[in-house]
Design a protein around this motif. Structure first.
Motif, short mmCIF file in Angstrom:
data_model
loop_
_atom_site.label_atom_id
_atom_site.label_comp_id
_atom_site.label_asym_id
_atom_site.label_seq_id
_atom_site.Cartn_x
_atom_site.Cartn_y
_atom_site.Cartn_z
N LYS A 130 0.85 -1.20 0.00
CA LYS A 130 0.00 0.00 0.00
C LYS A 130 0.89 1.25 0.00
CE LYS A 130 -3.98 -2.22 0.56
NZ LYS A 130 -5.07 -2.18 -0.44
N SER A 131 0.65 2.13 -0.96
CA SER A 131 1.46 3.34 -1.04
C SER A 131 0.74 4.56 -0.48
CB SER A 131 1.84 3.62 -2.50
OG SER A 131 0.68 3.79 -3.30
N GLY A 132 -0.55 4.42 -0.16
CA GLY A 132 -1.33 5.56 0.33
C GLY A 132 -1.75 5.43 1.78
N LYS A 133 -2.68 6.28 2.18
CA LYS A 133 -3.13 6.32 3.57
C LYS A 133 -4.16 5.24 3.90
CE LYS A 133 -2.14 11.22 4.35
NZ LYS A 133 -1.03 10.92 5.28
N ALA A 134 -4.82 4.70 2.88
CA ALA A 134 -5.86 3.69 3.15
C ALA A 134 -5.24 2.30 3.26
CB ALA A 134 -6.90 3.73 2.03
N TYR A 135 -4.20 2.21 4.04
CA TYR A 135 -3.44 0.96 4.11
C TYR A 135 -4.16 -0.14 4.90
CZ TYR A 135 -2.04 2.54 8.76
OH TYR A 135 -2.04 2.96 10.06
N THR A 136 -5.16 0.23 5.69
CA THR A 136 -5.89 -0.78 6.47
C THR A 136 -7.07 -1.37 5.68
OG1 THR A 136 -7.26 0.94 7.48
CG2 THR A 136 -5.26 0.28 8.66
N ARG A 137 -7.29 -0.90 4.47
CA ARG A 137 -8.38 -1.44 3.63
C ARG A 137 -7.79 -2.50 2.71
NH1 ARG A 137 -11.07 3.66 0.86
NH2 ARG A 137 -12.08 1.95 -0.30
N HIS A 138 -8.13 -3.76 2.96
CA HIS A 138 -7.58 -4.88 2.17
C HIS A 138 -8.57 -6.04 2.22
CE1 HIS A 138 -6.43 -5.74 6.32
NE2 HIS A 138 -5.60 -4.73 6.30
N GLN A 139 -9.66 -5.91 1.50
CA GLN A 139 -10.75 -6.88 1.56
C GLN A 139 -10.29 -8.28 1.16
OE1 GLN A 139 -13.92 -6.08 2.72
NE2 GLN A 139 -14.14 -8.31 2.74
N ALA A 140 -9.49 -8.37 0.10
CA ALA A 140 -9.04 -9.69 -0.36
C ALA A 140 -8.20 -10.38 0.72
CB ALA A 140 -8.24 -9.55 -1.65
N LEU A 141 -7.35 -9.61 1.38
CA LEU A 141 -6.51 -10.16 2.44
C LEU A 141 -7.38 -10.67 3.60
CD1 LEU A 141 -3.40 -10.29 2.50
CD2 LEU A 141 -3.43 -8.30 4.01
N ASP A 142 -8.39 -9.89 3.95
CA ASP A 142 -9.31 -10.30 5.03
C ASP A 142 -10.05 -11.58 4.65
OD1 ASP A 142 -8.55 -8.06 6.42
OD2 ASP A 142 -10.24 -6.84 5.72
#
Length: 450
Positions: free
Chosen positions: A381-393
């Motif tokens: 993740k290069s931006g601020k929304a680094y905690t959004r990762h639906q596929a990983l979840d």
């Protein structure tokens, strides 16, 4: 410049293995330099033949009929003493003298001297090189400077490395000042990359324009190699190579061959991708159908992303002014492609085979690697929304996969949350592939059968 491979070369010869060593890798990654540095420190006498510069020597040695004949001819071509046990013989650009690769078996068996072979395009020119018996020659692949090697070139102290390593292992926050400075150094690395000539130019001048000129020269050298290898355009090497930046900049970063030809058949282009991979100028990351061990069994050969072997070369292939965009962190630039390329490069340098995961139901994960006997999913993740990762979840919550941890490489400091390790992007080199001993001795008790 400190190069980790020099320690591996020293370890190889300290083992007194009775084998030759071959160093492979793309052009301009520093193979010749590192062999010379190692040789100066460890041998009284060094004989070097560069078969690209001295074609006569190659012709003379290729005509030899035995190991004794080869050594006799070498003695006639050099005034360096040939002292058993104290002389290293270095054959450089050995792709121009292919017969010598076959003959190395007999030179090793003769046993008087130590041998290192090196060259460019060896994966292309010597397609059967990896079938050489392990008993006679070991192959080491060399890459551009990793980020940590780049840090050492910029005089980052061992104290800082120790702090980073401890924080990585303990999952503890890095000192904020060190964190910010390491991020700044990482962004510099995105521009300079790891080609030794580019790094040396930066260290000498701090001039990113000079760095860019060197990088463009290396890219042109690669294109020249491509033109030399494929004069009749039977393959699509140049077109594919030049498409890498735009393909990585696209939404899904997957290589879309329709951009080459609307009526594409993968089989028609497959050899082109193999050439770029074997030449060391591109890193393919293949799609794995399932995130389960072993990943090789679920590998899809016709779905992949194609990264540059060096993030600095990738940056130089974009439009002019990319250095300022990276320095200014401009919002209209897709930093994801540059970040992902840097991570792919780091993981490959550490010896990992690279995969990504894509599913219509679960989404896409940037990288999958096999780490300590388990699958480790990685997001970048290069931006601020680094905690959004639906596929990983989705993958973490899928019990049959048995995945208990994932990594998100981002710009933030270290933190752990719900099985996700949020890790600064500059620490990708902390992931080390397990080394296995070459000898695996197993002797079962068969007395009941005897």
């Amino acid at each position: 410049m400190y190069r980790e491979i020099e320690e591996r070369i020293e370890k190889f010869f300290q083992g007194n293995s009775g084998r030759a060593l071959m160093i492979t890798g793309a052009r301009q990654v520093g193979k010749t330099y590192i062999v010379r540095e190692f040789a100066k420190k460890n041998f009284e006498y060094v004989i070097e033949f560069n078969f690209l510069e001295n074609r006569d020597a190659g012709n003379i040695l290729q005509q030899a009929k035995s190991s004794e004949d080869i050594l006799l001819r070498i003695s006639g071509l050099t005034d360096v003493p040939m002292v058993p046990g104290k002389t290293l013989i270095f054959f450089d650009e050995v792709q121009e003298c292919r017969e010598l690769v076959t003959a190395i078996k007999f030179l090793v068996e003769e046993g008087s001297y130590q041998y290192i072979l090196s060259g460019s395009l060896l994966g292309v020119e010597l397609k059967d090189i990896r079938s050489v018996p392990v008993g006679y020659m070991q192959i080491m692949e060399m890459y551009p400077l990793s980020f940590f090697e780049f840090c050492r070139a910029n005089r980052v102290s061992e104290r800082v490395f120790k702090h980073l390593s401890e924080c990585f292992e303990r999952r503890e926050e890095i000192d904020p000042v060190i964190h910010e400075k390491m991020l700044e150094l990482f962004h510099l690395y995105l521009m300079t990359g790891g080609m030794p000539a580019a790094v040396a130019a930066y260290l000498k001048t701090n001039n990113l324009s000079s760095v860019s000129e060197i990088q463009k020269g290396i890219v042109q050298l690669y294109i020249k190699d491509i033109a030399k290898y494929d004069p009749n355009d039977k393959l699509y090497l140049k077109e594919i190579f030049e498409l890498i930046p735009s393909e990585l900049n696209s939404k899904n970063k997957r290589f879309i061959l329709k951009n080459l030809n609307e009526n594409f058949k993968f089989s028609r282009y497959e050899n082109s991708f193999i050439w770029l991979k074997e030449a060391g100028v591109a890193l393919p990351v293949y799609c794995a159908q399932e995130p389960v061990m072993p990943l090789l069994l679920s590998k899809s050969t016709n779905l992949f992303k194609l990264f540059s072997s060096d993030v600095g070369l990738l940056a130089s292939m974009y439009a002019d002014g990319i250095q300022l965009k990276i320095l200014n962190k401009e919002k209209n630039m897709n930093f994801g492609a540059i970040y992902e390329n840097a991570i792919a490069q780091e993981l490959k340098t550490q010896g990992f085979d690279l995969y990504y995961f894509q599913s219509k139901k679960q989404g896409e994960i940037d990288f999958l690697i096999e780490y300590h006997g388990k699958i480790l999913p990685i997001e970048v993740k290069s931006g601020k929304a680094y905690t959004r990762h639906q596929a990983l979840d989705n993958v973490l919550s899928n019990e049959p996969y048995g995945i208990d941890e994932a990594i998100v490489f981002c710009n933030e400091n270290i933190q752990m949350k719900s099985g996700v390790f949020y890790c600064p992007v500059y620490l990708a080199g902390m992931l080390k592939k397990e080394e296995h001993a070459e000898d695996v001795i197993y002797s079962p008790d068969l007395s009941a059968l005897q």
